[in-house]
Write a protein that holds these residues in place. Structure first.
Motif, mmCIF file in Angstrom:
data_model
loop_
_atom_site.group_PDB
_atom_site.id
_atom_site.type_symbol
_atom_site.label_atom_id
_atom_site.label_comp_id
_atom_site.label_asym_id
_atom_site.label_seq_id
_atom_site.Cartn_x
_atom_site.Cartn_y
_atom_site.Cartn_z
ATOM 1 N N GLU A 61 -12.942 -5.721 -7.984
ATOM 2 C CA GLU A 61 -12.014 -6.404 -7.079
ATOM 3 C C GLU A 61 -12.370 -7.883 -7.015
ATOM 4 O OE1 GLU A 61 -10.363 -5.135 -2.854
ATOM 5 O OE2 GLU A 61 -12.321 -6.125 -2.686
ATOM 6 N N HIS A 62 -11.383 -8.742 -7.265
ATOM 7 C CA HIS A 62 -11.568 -10.188 -7.231
ATOM 8 C C HIS A 62 -11.031 -10.754 -5.912
ATOM 9 C CE1 HIS A 62 -12.646 -10.436 -11.533
ATOM 10 N NE2 HIS A 62 -11.804 -9.414 -11.654
ATOM 11 N N TYR A 63 -11.411 -12.010 -5.645
ATOM 12 C CA TYR A 63 -10.972 -12.689 -4.423
ATOM 13 C C TYR A 63 -9.450 -12.743 -4.342
ATOM 14 C CZ TYR A 63 -10.654 -16.520 -0.957
ATOM 15 O OH TYR A 63 -10.377 -17.303 0.141
ATOM 16 N N LYS A 64 -8.796 -13.064 -5.476
ATOM 17 C CA LYS A 64 -7.330 -13.161 -5.444
ATOM 18 C C LYS A 64 -6.683 -11.813 -5.150
ATOM 19 C CE LYS A 64 -6.352 -17.373 -7.991
ATOM 20 N NZ LYS A 64 -5.531 -17.989 -9.072
ATOM 21 N N ASP A 65 -7.345 -10.730 -5.564
ATOM 22 C CA ASP A 65 -6.828 -9.403 -5.214
ATOM 23 C C ASP A 65 -6.830 -9.215 -3.699
ATOM 24 O OD1 ASP A 65 -6.616 -8.780 -7.922
ATOM 25 O OD2 ASP A 65 -8.676 -8.044 -8.009
ATOM 26 N N LYS A 66 -7.916 -9.639 -3.064
ATOM 27 C CA LYS A 66 -8.017 -9.538 -1.599
ATOM 28 C C LYS A 66 -6.932 -10.376 -0.927
ATOM 29 C CE LYS A 66 -11.233 -8.232 0.619
ATOM 30 N NZ LYS A 66 -11.482 -6.993 1.417
ATOM 31 N N LEU A 67 -6.691 -11.580 -1.455
ATOM 32 C CA LEU A 67 -5.682 -12.452 -0.861
ATOM 33 C C LEU A 67 -4.283 -11.852 -0.982
ATOM 34 C CD1 LEU A 67 -6.936 -15.937 -2.113
ATOM 35 C CD2 LEU A 67 -7.014 -15.078 0.227
ATOM 36 N N LEU A 68 -3.984 -11.298 -2.158
ATOM 37 C CA LEU A 68 -2.662 -10.696 -2.341
ATOM 38 C C LEU A 68 -2.466 -9.503 -1.417
ATOM 39 C CD1 LEU A 68 -2.351 -10.880 -6.230
ATOM 40 C CD2 LEU A 68 -1.054 -12.199 -4.544
ATOM 41 N N ASN A 69 -3.506 -8.696 -1.254
ATOM 42 C CA ASN A 69 -3.422 -7.556 -0.338
ATOM 43 C C ASN A 69 -3.221 -8.028 1.103
ATOM 44 O OD1 ASN A 69 -3.749 -5.660 -2.372
ATOM 45 N ND2 ASN A 69 -5.982 -5.628 -2.183
ATOM 46 N N ALA A 70 -3.936 -9.091 1.485
ATOM 47 C CA ALA A 70 -3.807 -9.618 2.847
ATOM 48 C C ALA A 70 -2.403 -10.155 3.080
ATOM 49 C CB ALA A 70 -4.847 -10.712 3.089
ATOM 50 N N GLU A 71 -1.833 -10.842 2.061
ATOM 51 C CA GLU A 71 -0.473 -11.366 2.196
ATOM 52 C C GLU A 71 0.541 -10.235 2.350
ATOM 53 O OE1 GLU A 71 0.769 -14.153 -0.731
ATOM 54 O OE2 GLU A 71 -1.105 -15.297 -0.664
#
Length: 613
Positions: free
Chosen positions: A88-98
């Motif tokens: 899991e990458h940081y951008k994956d976390k951001l997309l999930n949060a969005e």
């Protein structure tokens, strides 16, 4: 409901059952009973839903967002974690949060409205990445502070945050520095309030940067607040953290939070009243008929509410019982001087019929916004040792800082616990004085304490340093100050909120002394338990009355504390206005110089001679 004692299992109480199947009162008395404490009020209280609170807040203030397009575009660190068979990458976390929140970042800012009052609002939303702070959230706070500075508007930060975002490492960590610096710059370039609102969970980065930098820290009930989270503390200490220890309620009692608010509705009203408080700066003129329509009585009301923390705003407090407390002075006109002084001393120590800071806030000033709560616990109505509020007279705002006793209300009985301020109380007073300096407000001090809290715990927490800081801050305030001795001005704890040398007012029922008279008698007679006669002689000869202090050149005005409490409040109002007008227009340097000159022995001696003549 099935009685658990009807089962076949042996119950411990079965050994004590009497012949008729009952349990004796003696046996019940032997059962261990866990005593209730104030902590029980917040240990099991429901937590606040930060997402719902923030959504309600944003709708109520009609936020007009600025710079909503700011978002993270590059992963400069590359922190990863393994989830099953994938990385899991940081951008994956951001997309999930969005996807979950509908937002592109944890923070937003813009212009909000509080009952007609405008302010710049910065919000951290728990629904996005648990409100974590990164470069975008830090940048938005900086831009919010700059907008407030340009528009000359108050700044309100509000929300919930889990701390610095781990995925940005030190790039996220330095946002604490940027936010603290932005708050500092705003405070040094404007005279508008900066208020921090805690709503839900506030940990780590926010708790040690933007929040404590504020002039005023308020929290919605049900919030948790601290730097290190519970799991971190438990790992380090190797033991469980008691429930509620990091609640906003516990933080309020430790004076890490200034005001508790019941809900978003009270929050909006509270912020609106603080922002709307007039600041003026003109000389005051009381009209010829000012106060003629005031109440007339020989008693004052004392209320008892529901158990728990009160609403901060007086008009929102729930009252279950109201008592009328007669203002019946014990120093009778026909009493000897010694008898009168002892009567005043005893009344100050234990008399619930004396007028307190809250009464004066409600009756001397046209309006007042309290920066404190009280706690109703069983029969106790507990206040902090020192309270503060912004009070207004004829459009001119004052910061009011005063000692406040607590009460025990049982049926028709009212007992008083005098204020003995702790180090945390004096630190609170200094923060309120800091706010008054920033907001360019004069200060009214209301002093009534036999002395600071005399415990080893207070000593270890820095009582001496806290008192010294309060004395220093009060004496150097760059705007007018009016010191009012309403009860006892006892020892250094009393001096901490009684800067002499500018304008000092004293009720004729009040006393001032270097230490509590019994303590003084203990020193003079070298006895642990001095007699009543020894205490009385000490009090009579130490020259502690209002007339004595006026004749020594220390007190300018003596106000009669009569049977009508509202007449006393009106007379005090006039004295405060006169004291303010006497200092109006003087520069900070001139104010301090006049106080220094006034307190020189030669000047005091001259004033004393004039009073004797």
């Amino acid at each position: 409901m099935r009685d658990p004692r009807s089962s076949d299992d042996h119950h411990p109480d079965d050994d004590y059952v009497t012949g008729d199947g009952g349990v004796t009162a003696e046996v019940l008395d032997l059962r261990p009973v866990t005593p209730r404490t104030v902590a029980s009020l917040y240990e099991t209280r429901p937590g606040l839903n930060p997402t719902q609170a923030i959504r309600t807040f944003l709708e109520a203030v009609n936020l007009q967002e600025r710079r909503g397009h700011l978002r993270v575009v590059d992963d400069l660190i590359g922190l990863q974690r393994r989830v099953g068979d994938t990385i899991e990458h940081y951008k994956d976390k951001l997309l999930n949060a969005e996807a979950r929140s509908g937002s592109t970042e944890s923070a937003k800012f813009g212009i909000g409205h509080f009952h007609g009052q405008r302010a710049v609002v910065y919000v951290v939303d728990w629904s996005f990445f648990a409100g974590s702070l990164g470069e975008v959230a830090g940048e938005k706070f900086v831009q919010a502070a700059e907008l407030a500075e340009r528009e000359r508007l108050p700044l309100v930060s509000m929300g919930a945050s889990s701390g610095v975002r781990q995925h940005e490492n030190v790039l996220g960590l330095i946002q604490m520095q940027r936010m603290a610096a932005a708050a500092n710059k705003f405070q040094h370039t404007t005279n508008r309030p900066y208020i921090s609102v805690l709503a839900g969970q506030v940990w780590g980065g926010m708790s040690a940067s933007a929040v404590p930098s504020a002039d005023l820290i308020v929290a919605l009930e049900g919030t948790d607040y601290g730097f290190a989270g519970r799991r971190v503390i438990e790992t380090f200490e190797g033991r469980a953290v008691p429930r509620g220890l990091q609640s906003a309620e516990a933080n309020y009692l430790d004076r890490n939070v200034d005001v508790l608010l019941k809900d978003v509705d009270e929050l909006i009203t509270f912020l609106g009243r603080v922002i709307a408080s007039g600041r003026s700066g003109h000389r005051l003129r009381l009209g010829r008929h000012d106060g003629e329509d005031r109440r007339r009585a020989t008693s004052r009301p004392l209320t008892r509410g529901v158990e728990g923390f009160s609403a901060a705003l007086w008009d929102r407090q729930l009252v279950e019982h109201t008592l009328q407390v007669e203002r019946d002075r014990r120093d009778r006109p026909d009493a000897s001087r010694r008898e009168a002084l002892m009567a005043r001393y005893n009344e100050i120590a234990v008399g619930a019929n004396r007028l307190d800071t809250e009464f004066f806030l409600q009756n001397v000033f046209d309006t007042a916004v309290p920066f404190y709560n009280h706690v109703q616990f069983e029969e106790e109505k507990r206040y902090p040792g020192i309270v503060a509020a912004v009070g207004t007279i004829a459009g001119q705002s004052f910061m009011v800082v005063g000692d406040q006793p607590s009460y025990r209300i049982s049926g028709s009985y009212v007992g008083k616990s005098p204020a003995n301020p702790s180090p945390e109380d004096f630190e609170y007073a200094v923060r309120m004085m800091d706010a008054a300096e920033r907001w360019e407000l004069p200060i009214v001090f209301l002093t009534d304490t036999l002395g600071a809290l005399p415990t080893m715990a207070a000593e270890r927490r820095g009582q001496s340093r806290a008192i010294a800081r309060s004395i220093k801050k009060a004496a150097s305030h760059p705007y007018p100050t009016i010191s009012v001795i309403t009860g006892a001005m006892g020892s250094g704890g009393g001096l901490a909120t009684t800067p002499f040398g500018r304008e000092t007012v004293m009720l004729d029922s009040a006393l001032g002394f270097v230490s509590e008279p019994r303590s003084t008698a203990t020193i003079l007679y070298n006895e642990a338990n001095p007699t009543v006669e020894q205490v009385a002689m000490t009090l009579e000869t130490m020259r502690a009355s209002s007339d004595d202090l006026r004749h020594q050149g220390l007190v300018d005005t003596v106000v009669h504390d009569g049977q009508d409490p509202y007449a006393t409040a009106h007379a005090l109002r006039v004295a405060i206005v006169d004291g303010y007008n006497a200092q109006h227009g003087l520069s900070p340097r001139r104010l301090r110089q006049k106080a220094d000159d006034r307190l020189r022995p030669r000047t005091l001696g001259k004033l004393a001679a004039e009073h004797h003549d």
